[in-house]
Enzyme design. Structure first.
Site, mmCIF file in Angstrom:
data_model
loop_
_atom_site.group_PDB
_atom_site.id
_atom_site.type_symbol
_atom_site.label_atom_id
_atom_site.label_comp_id
_atom_site.label_asym_id
_atom_site.label_seq_id
_atom_site.Cartn_x
_atom_site.Cartn_y
_atom_site.Cartn_z
ATOM 1 C CE1 TYR A 43 -8.820 1.330 -3.373
ATOM 2 C CE2 TYR A 43 -6.422 1.424 -2.647
ATOM 3 C CZ TYR A 43 -7.338 1.526 -3.852
ATOM 4 O OH TYR A 43 -6.893 1.901 -4.922
ATOM 5 C CB ILE A 45 -9.282 8.496 -1.868
ATOM 6 C CG1 ILE A 45 -9.848 8.752 -0.442
ATOM 7 C CG2 ILE A 45 -7.859 8.464 -1.947
ATOM 8 C CD1 ILE A 45 -9.500 7.672 0.479
ATOM 9 C CE LYS A 99 -8.850 4.929 -3.260
ATOM 10 N NZ LYS A 99 -7.312 5.273 -3.599
ATOM 11 C CE1 TYR A 143 0.697 -14.108 -6.966
ATOM 12 C CE2 TYR A 143 1.313 -14.772 -5.098
ATOM 13 C CZ TYR A 143 1.327 -15.085 -6.368
ATOM 14 O OH TYR A 143 2.254 -16.076 -6.809
ATOM 15 C CB THR A 150 -2.031 2.036 -5.365
ATOM 16 O OG1 THR A 150 -2.845 1.208 -4.704
ATOM 17 C CG2 THR A 150 -1.522 1.211 -6.475
ATOM 18 N NE ARG A 159 -3.692 -0.075 -8.810
ATOM 19 C CZ ARG A 159 -2.726 0.119 -9.560
ATOM 20 N NH1 ARG A 159 -1.590 -0.875 -9.395
ATOM 21 N NH2 ARG A 159 -2.393 1.098 -10.205
#
Length: 292
Positions: free
Chosen positions: A136, A207, A165, A110, A47, A141
């Site tokens: 992740y 990270i 992550k 989404y 990202t 998001r």
């Protein structure tokens, strides 16, 4: 794998010139700056690297630049994620992984799949991947949370899924993952502000976004945490809280790019729909950097 992806990993930015083309010279500069100052591994095309506005050709060029600058000094992790499972498998099949240690793959955004949908998505990715996979989870998001039970199921059933992550910003969720994970499965913080507490609780490090601007101190903090030296590590942790808050105040990576510009590592240019940090935010960032 456990030792390769432990400590400070950075979610590297993609620097742009004023004409919005990729600044490969600045990218190589950031790679060298980080490796020389304690960063343990580099995550490409996440990202923070503005992956959603980078073309396939640009992504390949970014990988080439980082591979060349890295010169096999630290492990490289490549972001390959999205909400089109078939397309991701196609990308995996067409990618040269010669210099890549692992894949970082974000939970589908989404589409908002069920936990079974998330499980089946990553199972398909696992079957296609020639490299170890780090999951992740970033609900802020993706609009869906990959629950610890789903993560543990994938960790147990898919040998090449080696870590996660985790960036739900939820310490209780971190604790569940650390408590129930297979022994060698890596719980990596994706939240800069929780990186130290997660590491001290049994995580594998972070990270990080802010780490690429101040790798020496941030890496020292994480390694003190891995050693269980909480007191000294927290002294560093509290020094970072204000700047972590600032870089995420408007959007990522506009905030970190403002810091990197202040440090003369790259310009603060971002691609639409992102915009550069406001003057008010830049003033606060400048003040922090001047006094850090």
């Amino acid at each position: 794998m456990k030792n390769k992806l432990t400590g400070l990993g950075i979610a590297i930015v993609t620097p742009f010139k004023e004409d919005l083309s990729i600044d490969h010279e600045a990218l190589a500069k950031i790679v060298n700056f980080n490796i020389e100052n304690g960063t343990d591994y580099i995550v490409i095309s996440g990202t923070t690297g503005e992956s959603v506005t980078i073309t396939k050709e640009e992504k390949k060029a970014v990988i080439d630049t980082i591979v060349t600058a890295n010169a096999n000094r630290v492990p490289l992790v490549l972001g390959i994620g999205g909400n089109n499972t078939a397309q991701l498998i196609e990308e995996i099949n067409s990618t040269d992984f010669s210099h890549i240690t692992a894949i970082l793959s974000v939970s589908p955004a989404y589409s908002k799949p069920t936990q079974e949908g998330i499980y089946q998505h990553f199972k398909a990715i696992s079957l296609a991947s020639p490299k170890p996979i780090v999951l992740y989870n970033v609900p802020g998001r993706t609009a869906s949370n990959m629950l610890p039970e789903t993560v543990i199921k994938l960790a147990t059933e898919c040998n090449n899924i080696v870590g996660i992550k985790e960036a739900a910003g939820n310490m209780s969720q971190y604790f569940q993952l650390i408590k129930n994970k297979p022994e060698d499965f890596l719980i990596i913080s994706g939240d800069d502000d929780l990186a130290l507490p997660v590491t001290l609780a049994g995580g594998a490090g972070v990270i990080s976004v802010i780490g690429q601007a101040f790798p020496e101190k941030f890496s020292k903090m994480i390694h003190l945490g891995l050693e269980g030296n909480a007191k000294e590590a927290y002294n560093l942790h509290y020094q970072f809280l204000d700047i972590i808050s600032l870089i995420f105040a408007e959007n990522n990576p506009a905030g970190i790019k403002a810091v990197l510009e202040r440090l003369k590592l790259c310009k603060d240019t971002v691609r639409l729909p992102l915009v550069v940090a406001s003057n008010a935010l830049k003033t606060k960032i400048d003040h922090f950097v001047n006094t850090f």
